[in-house]
Design an enzyme around this catalytic site. Sequence first.
Site, short mmCIF file in Angstrom:
data_model
loop_
_atom_site.label_atom_id
_atom_site.label_comp_id
_atom_site.label_asym_id
_atom_site.label_seq_id
_atom_site.Cartn_x
_atom_site.Cartn_y
_atom_site.Cartn_z
N ASP A 198 -10.11 3.14 2.37
CA ASP A 198 -10.27 2.47 3.68
C ASP A 198 -10.97 3.38 4.69
O ASP A 198 -11.91 2.97 5.38
CB ASP A 198 -8.90 2.04 4.24
CG ASP A 198 -8.41 0.73 3.64
OD1 ASP A 198 -9.24 -0.06 3.16
OD2 ASP A 198 -7.19 0.50 3.64
N LYS B 49 0.81 -1.23 0.00
CA LYS B 49 0.00 0.00 0.00
C LYS B 49 0.84 1.28 0.00
O LYS B 49 0.41 2.29 -0.52
CB LYS B 49 -0.95 0.02 1.21
CG LYS B 49 -2.12 -0.94 1.07
CD LYS B 49 -3.07 -0.81 2.26
CE LYS B 49 -4.26 -1.74 2.12
NZ LYS B 49 -5.22 -1.58 3.21
P1 NAP Z 1 -0.79 -3.32 10.85
O1 NAP Z 1 -0.37 -2.14 10.05
O2 NAP Z 1 0.11 -4.52 10.93
O3 NAP Z 1 -1.08 -2.79 12.37
C1 NAP Z 1 -1.39 -3.70 13.41
C2 NAP Z 1 -1.79 -2.93 14.68
O4 NAP Z 1 -2.22 -3.90 15.66
C3 NAP Z 1 -0.66 -2.13 15.31
O5 NAP Z 1 -1.19 -1.00 15.96
C4 NAP Z 1 -0.11 -3.13 16.35
O6 NAP Z 1 0.56 -2.51 17.43
C5 NAP Z 1 -1.40 -3.75 16.84
N1 NAP Z 1 -1.22 -5.09 17.42
C6 NAP Z 1 -0.97 -6.24 16.77
N2 NAP Z 1 -0.88 -7.27 17.65
C7 NAP Z 1 -1.08 -6.74 18.88
C8 NAP Z 1 -1.13 -7.29 20.19
N3 NAP Z 1 -0.95 -8.60 20.42
N4 NAP Z 1 -1.37 -6.46 21.24
C9 NAP Z 1 -1.55 -5.12 21.03
N5 NAP Z 1 -1.53 -4.54 19.80
C10 NAP Z 1 -1.30 -5.35 18.74
O7 NAP Z 1 -2.20 -3.89 10.35
P2 NAP Z 1 -3.38 -3.06 9.65
O8 NAP Z 1 -3.22 -3.12 8.18
O9 NAP Z 1 -3.50 -1.76 10.32
O10 NAP Z 1 -4.67 -4.01 9.99
C11 NAP Z 1 -5.13 -4.13 11.33
C12 NAP Z 1 -6.41 -4.98 11.36
O11 NAP Z 1 -7.45 -4.29 10.70
C13 NAP Z 1 -6.29 -6.35 10.68
O12 NAP Z 1 -6.92 -7.31 11.50
C14 NAP Z 1 -7.05 -6.17 9.38
O13 NAP Z 1 -7.66 -7.38 8.94
C15 NAP Z 1 -8.12 -5.16 9.79
N6 NAP Z 1 -8.60 -4.35 8.64
C16 NAP Z 1 -9.93 -4.36 8.36
C17 NAP Z 1 -10.40 -3.60 7.30
C18 NAP Z 1 -11.87 -3.61 6.96
O14 NAP Z 1 -12.21 -3.24 5.82
N7 NAP Z 1 -12.76 -3.99 7.87
C19 NAP Z 1 -9.53 -2.81 6.52
C20 NAP Z 1 -8.16 -2.80 6.85
C21 NAP Z 1 -7.71 -3.59 7.93
P3 NAP Z 1 2.16 -2.22 17.37
O15 NAP Z 1 2.33 -0.93 16.61
O16 NAP Z 1 2.53 -2.10 18.81
O17 NAP Z 1 2.79 -3.39 16.69
#
Ligand code: NAP
Length: 286
Positions: A104, A68
């Site tokens: 998004d 992205k």
């Molecule tokens: P990302 O960039 O990898 O970010 C992950 C986030 O989760 C970070 O803030 C990370 O914190 C936190 N995290 C992960 N494991 C954790 C844990 N065990 N304890 C506390 N915090 C934790 O991922 P992303 O692209 O933002 O996506 C995040 C989620 O949103 C995914 O599950 C994805 O499927 C969902 N999503 C949904 C949609 C939709 O259309 N509904 C769209 C996009 C994404 P740190 O910074 O501390 O690592």
Amino acid sequence: MAQPRLLGIIGDPIGHSLSPHMHNTAIEALGLNYLYVAFAVKPRDLAEAVAGMRALGLVGFNITIPHKEQMLALLHHLTDEARIIGAVNTVRCDGKELIGHNTDGIGLLTSLRNDAGFEPAGTRCVILGAGGASRAVTVQLALAGAAAIDLANRTRARAETLAQHVVAQIPGVQVAAHALDDAKLQDVLATADLIVNTTSIGMQSPDDTPLPESLIRSRHLVCDIVYRPLHTRLLREARKRGARALDGLGMLIHQGSAAFEWWTGQPFPVDRVRQSLIEALNGAAR
Ligand code: NAP
């Protein structure tokens, strides 16, 4: 019948993506002659793959993890949202020119408005997480006029960097950063209207939650953007506490809808797609 016009998605891995199912359901429901295809593309092959998409005459395509941000350098134009967010999830091919967009944040905003009747202007929003999805959501809520945004992340420094970025891009907006386990969060939540979970916690470990149940109040609308599973522990506990709960399916559908309408000019059949996605997710959970 004429060859279908092509749409697609590139990412790595890509097998789990619901986008082909979602867009092909819409195409079939509307009787359009399009086909949406998924392509697994490694980061080292991104530029060649994008050149191929242009040469093959795709109408447009989605970009997902991990491309992205890297995609920005390969585009001719960006929409305001994509520029401010600093990432693209949707590209339209206009002749030989590629325009990057990010739907998004718009997806979440439309779901808040249409699915929960929530208007962010003037509200206090708490966003859990500071990754890619949080970036899009935070920018869009700031653009929609949220009065205050509090970011809470496991890694506090990442929340601080995002807060500084949003304040620099959207003058006048108030954004504060916290650690996810900061005791001060209790006071912040006491006056918050909206809580959005953008961490992947509910997806990685369905029995886990990013927020202690005791901090949820009946005044809150609690949205979890995780959609696998649809009923996360956070949402179950929000309902128990008398708060309103919104799952991540609406954001998924509305980000797809915004992309589809931008590519085809046709209205997206939201209800039909929602039904089909619920069946697909329930089938996968069995
Ligand atoms: P990302 O960039 O990898 O970010 C992950 C986030 O989760 C970070 O803030 C990370 O914190 C936190 N995290 C992960 N494991 C954790 C844990 N065990 N304890 C506390 N915090 C934790 O991922 P992303 O692209 O933002 O996506 C995040 C989620 O949103 C995914 O599950 C994805 O499927 C969902 N999503 C949904 C949609 C939709 O259309 N509904 C769209 C996009 C994404 P740190 O910074 O501390 O690592």
